[in-house]
Design a protein around this motif. Structure first.
Motif, PDB file in Angstrom:
ATOM      1  N   PHE A   1      66.726  82.319   7.353  1.00  0.00           N
ATOM      2  CA  PHE A   1      66.959  83.680   7.829  1.00  0.00           C
ATOM      3  C   PHE A   1      65.603  84.332   8.055  1.00  0.00           C
ATOM      4  O   PHE A   1      64.762  84.361   7.154  1.00  0.00           O
ATOM      5  N   THR A   2      65.354  84.807   9.273  1.00  0.00           N
ATOM      6  CA  THR A   2      64.082  85.443   9.599  1.00  0.00           C
ATOM      7  C   THR A   2      64.337  86.767  10.310  1.00  0.00           C
ATOM      8  O   THR A   2      65.291  86.902  11.083  1.00  0.00           O
ATOM      9  N   ALA A   3      63.471  87.740  10.041  1.00  0.00           N
ATOM     10  CA  ALA A   3      63.602  89.057  10.656  1.00  0.00           C
ATOM     11  C   ALA A   3      62.256  89.760  10.614  1.00  0.00           C
ATOM     12  O   ALA A   3      61.420  89.484   9.746  1.00  0.00           O
ATOM     13  N   ASP A   4      62.040  90.658  11.569  1.00  0.00           N
ATOM     14  CA  ASP A   4      60.856  91.514  11.586  1.00  0.00           C
ATOM     15  C   ASP A   4      61.334  92.907  11.964  1.00  0.00           C
ATOM     16  O   ASP A   4      61.389  93.265  13.136  1.00  0.00           O
ATOM     17  N   PHE A   5      61.698  93.700  10.956  1.00  0.00           N
ATOM     18  CA  PHE A   5      62.316  94.997  11.207  1.00  0.00           C
ATOM     19  C   PHE A   5      61.358  95.988  11.855  1.00  0.00           C
ATOM     20  O   PHE A   5      61.792  96.972  12.456  1.00  0.00           O
ATOM     21  N   ASP A   6      60.065  95.738  11.745  1.00  0.00           N
ATOM     22  CA  ASP A   6      59.077  96.608  12.383  1.00  0.00           C
ATOM     23  C   ASP A   6      59.229  96.616  13.903  1.00  0.00           C
ATOM     24  O   ASP A   6      58.807  97.560  14.568  1.00  0.00           O
TER      25      ASP A   6
ATOM     26  N   ALA B   1      54.813  94.903   7.684  1.00  0.00           N
ATOM     27  CA  ALA B   1      55.234  93.502   7.708  1.00  0.00           C
ATOM     28  C   ALA B   1      56.545  93.342   6.950  1.00  0.00           C
ATOM     29  O   ALA B   1      56.784  94.023   5.949  1.00  0.00           O
ATOM     30  N   THR B   2      57.397  92.446   7.444  1.00  0.00           N
ATOM     31  CA  THR B   2      58.670  92.143   6.785  1.00  0.00           C
ATOM     32  C   THR B   2      58.573  90.782   6.104  1.00  0.00           C
ATOM     33  O   THR B   2      58.216  89.790   6.743  1.00  0.00           O
ATOM     34  N   THR B   3      58.892  90.748   4.821  1.00  0.00           N
ATOM     35  CA  THR B   3      58.913  89.495   4.068  1.00  0.00           C
ATOM     36  C   THR B   3      60.307  89.285   3.497  1.00  0.00           C
ATOM     37  O   THR B   3      60.867  90.196   2.879  1.00  0.00           O
ATOM     38  N   ILE B   4      60.868  88.103   3.725  1.00  0.00           N
ATOM     39  CA  ILE B   4      62.154  87.743   3.134  1.00  0.00           C
ATOM     40  C   ILE B   4      61.854  86.997   1.838  1.00  0.00           C
ATOM     41  O   ILE B   4      61.397  85.853   1.859  1.00  0.00           O
ATOM     42  N   ASN B   5      62.089  87.637   0.706  1.00  0.00           N
ATOM     43  CA  ASN B   5      61.788  87.009  -0.580  1.00  0.00           C
ATOM     44  C   ASN B   5      62.811  85.940  -0.953  1.00  0.00           C
ATOM     45  O   ASN B   5      62.456  84.867  -1.448  1.00  0.00           O
ATOM     46  N   SER B   6      64.079  86.235  -0.736  1.00  0.00           N
ATOM     47  CA  SER B   6      65.144  85.275  -1.028  1.00  0.00           C
ATOM     48  C   SER B   6      66.401  85.712  -0.292  1.00  0.00           C
ATOM     49  O   SER B   6      66.534  86.880   0.091  1.00  0.00           O
ATOM     50  N   PHE B   7      67.319  84.775  -0.107  1.00  0.00           N
ATOM     51  CA  PHE B   7      68.582  85.116   0.548  1.00  0.00           C
ATOM     52  C   PHE B   7      69.620  84.046   0.243  1.00  0.00           C
ATOM     53  O   PHE B   7      69.297  82.906  -0.093  1.00  0.00           O
TER      54      PHE B   7
ATOM     55  N   ASP C   1      78.148  86.429   6.287  1.00  0.00           N
ATOM     56  CA  ASP C   1      78.043  87.069   4.979  1.00  0.00           C
ATOM     57  C   ASP C   1      76.693  86.674   4.393  1.00  0.00           C
ATOM     58  O   ASP C   1      76.429  85.478   4.191  1.00  0.00           O
ATOM     59  N   LEU C   2      75.849  87.671   4.152  1.00  0.00           N
ATOM     60  CA  LEU C   2      74.473  87.378   3.745  1.00  0.00           C
ATOM     61  C   LEU C   2      73.940  88.503   2.873  1.00  0.00           C
ATOM     62  O   LEU C   2      74.262  89.678   3.080  1.00  0.00           O
ATOM     63  N   LEU C   3      73.114  88.133   1.901  1.00  0.00           N
ATOM     64  CA  LEU C   3      72.407  89.109   1.082  1.00  0.00           C
ATOM     65  C   LEU C   3      70.977  88.623   0.910  1.00  0.00           C
ATOM     66  O   LEU C   3      70.744  87.511   0.433  1.00  0.00           O
ATOM     67  N   ALA C   4      70.016  89.461   1.323  1.00  0.00           N
ATOM     68  CA  ALA C   4      68.606  89.087   1.260  1.00  0.00           C
ATOM     69  C   ALA C   4      67.812  90.152   0.513  1.00  0.00           C
ATOM     70  O   ALA C   4      68.032  91.355   0.699  1.00  0.00           O
ATOM     71  N   ASP C   5      66.897  89.696  -0.334  1.00  0.00           N
ATOM     72  CA  ASP C   5      65.909  90.580  -0.951  1.00  0.00           C
ATOM     73  C   ASP C   5      64.690  90.595  -0.042  1.00  0.00           C
ATOM     74  O   ASP C   5      64.131  89.533   0.276  1.00  0.00           O
ATOM     75  N   ILE C   6      64.273  91.791   0.376  1.00  0.00           N
ATOM     76  CA  ILE C   6      63.194  91.899   1.348  1.00  0.00           C
ATOM     77  C   ILE C   6      62.058  92.764   0.806  1.00  0.00           C
ATOM     78  O   ILE C   6      62.225  93.493  -0.178  1.00  0.00           O
ATOM     79  N   MET C   7      60.916  92.667   1.474  1.00  0.00           N
ATOM     80  CA  MET C   7      59.768  93.507   1.157  1.00  0.00           C
ATOM     81  C   MET C   7      59.160  93.983   2.476  1.00  0.00           C
ATOM     82  O   MET C   7      58.877  93.175   3.362  1.00  0.00           O
ATOM     83  N   LEU C   8      58.996  95.301   2.602  1.00  0.00           N
ATOM     84  CA  LEU C   8      58.363  95.896   3.774  1.00  0.00           C
ATOM     85  C   LEU C   8      57.002  96.419   3.329  1.00  0.00           C
ATOM     86  O   LEU C   8      56.916  97.231   2.404  1.00  0.00           O
TER      87      LEU C   8
ATOM     88  N   ASP D   1      53.918  97.937  -0.991  1.00  0.00           N
ATOM     89  CA  ASP D   1      55.161  97.175  -0.850  1.00  0.00           C
ATOM     90  C   ASP D   1      56.369  98.070  -1.121  1.00  0.00           C
ATOM     91  O   ASP D   1      56.417  98.774  -2.136  1.00  0.00           O
ATOM     92  N   TYR D   2      57.340  97.994  -0.218  1.00  0.00           N
ATOM     93  CA  TYR D   2      58.585  98.744  -0.369  1.00  0.00           C
ATOM     94  C   TYR D   2      59.729  97.735  -0.460  1.00  0.00           C
ATOM     95  O   TYR D   2      60.071  97.074   0.523  1.00  0.00           O
ATOM     96  N   ALA D   3      60.297  97.609  -1.651  1.00  0.00           N
ATOM     97  CA  ALA D   3      61.333  96.608  -1.897  1.00  0.00           C
ATOM     98  C   ALA D   3      62.690  97.105  -1.411  1.00  0.00           C
ATOM     99  O   ALA D   3      62.984  98.308  -1.435  1.00  0.00           O
ATOM    100  N   GLY D   4      63.519  96.159  -0.979  1.00  0.00           N
ATOM    101  CA  GLY D   4      64.841  96.546  -0.518  1.00  0.00           C
ATOM    102  C   GLY D   4      65.755  95.358  -0.329  1.00  0.00           C
ATOM    103  O   GLY D   4      65.453  94.236  -0.755  1.00  0.00           O
TER     104      GLY D   4
END
Length: 241
Positions: free
Chosen positions: A105-110, A125-131, A146-153, A166-169
């Motif tokens: 799973f990859t994403a760049d919300f910026d 920067a968008t970082t996918i920590n786990s999913f 159906d997906l749940l990912a821990d991210i860091m912006l 770092d902004y966790a979400g």
């Protein structure tokens, strides 16, 4: 009988279909109530009220939209129509329908939300920590995720002497609905550098195909027909002898 076996093998392979890895880009549409908030400037941008930003303090006090700035602020690109919002990679189901695990799973919300609206005048920067996640297919078409990912912006605020912020979400998908939320706050010596992403919306998934006969039922019908035909031929041969 050899013909019967070959037909059965062909139909079984047709039902199973090929098994291969695939990467799919998913489009999405954000809800009008989606917001990006910059507490450092006491301002937020809401999709159905952009362009323009509004005072957070006034909205939290009585729900009013009090403009701030020059009215040109846009935090949601393309009016919330996010083309190729994220990518998923999976191994296609061994058949036209089924549920498979999402392998990547990859994403760049910026690229879609507040690309350069922060006080730091830079993107993040968008970082996918786990999913964890699955994709469900019906008739060869993806019908739900159906997906749940821990991210860091992460903002690079080194130019302000603050380093990397770092902004966790989380980023969650249920069926065809998504929700992105991230929050964090850092002391600056003045107003805290707090930013909040609160974005919801719908994935642009294709319509599932209309109902068709189950492949298993088709297989049974064909095999039964071939078996009956073979039996009748053998019976005629015995009678002739």
């Amino acid at each position: 009988m050899k013909l019967c076996r070959w037909i059965c093998l062909f139909i079984t392979m047709w039902i199973a279909g090929p098994v291969y890895a695939e990467t799919l880009s998913i489009d999405a549409t954000a809800d009008g109530s989606s917001r990006w908030s910059e507490y450092f400037s006491d301002a937020f941008v809401q999709l159905d009220h952009q362009p323009g930003s509004y005072l957070i303090s006034e909205y939290e006090a009585d729900g009013s939209y009090v403009p701030v700035g020059d009215g040109s602020q846009i935090a949601f690109l393309n009016d919330g129509d996010f083309n190729s919002f994220f990518d998923i990679e999976f191994t296609a189901p061994a058949g036209r329908s089924g549920t498979v695990a999402i392998d990547a799973f990859t994403a760049d919300f910026d690229d879609f939300i507040a690309d350069d609206d922060a006080i730091f005048n830079t993107g993040y920067a968008t970082t996918i920590n786990s999913f964890t996640g699955t994709a469900t297919f019906v008739g060869g078409v993806i019908s739900q995720i159906d997906l749940l990912a821990d991210i860091m912006l992460t903002y690079d605020a080194s130019g302000f002497g603050l380093g990397m912020l770092d902004y966790a979400g989380t980023f969650a998908i249920t069926g065809a609905e998504f929700a992105l939320f991230a929050d964090g706050s850092y002391e600056t010596g003045f107003t805290p550098a707090r930013y909040v992403w609160d974005v919801t919306g719908t994935l642009d998934l294709p319509e599932p195909p209309t109902a068709t006969p189950e492949p298993g039922s088709l297989l049974l019908a064909v095999v039964g027909g071939v078996g009956l035909l073979t039996f009748r031929r053998r019976r005629k041969r015995v009678t002739a002898e």
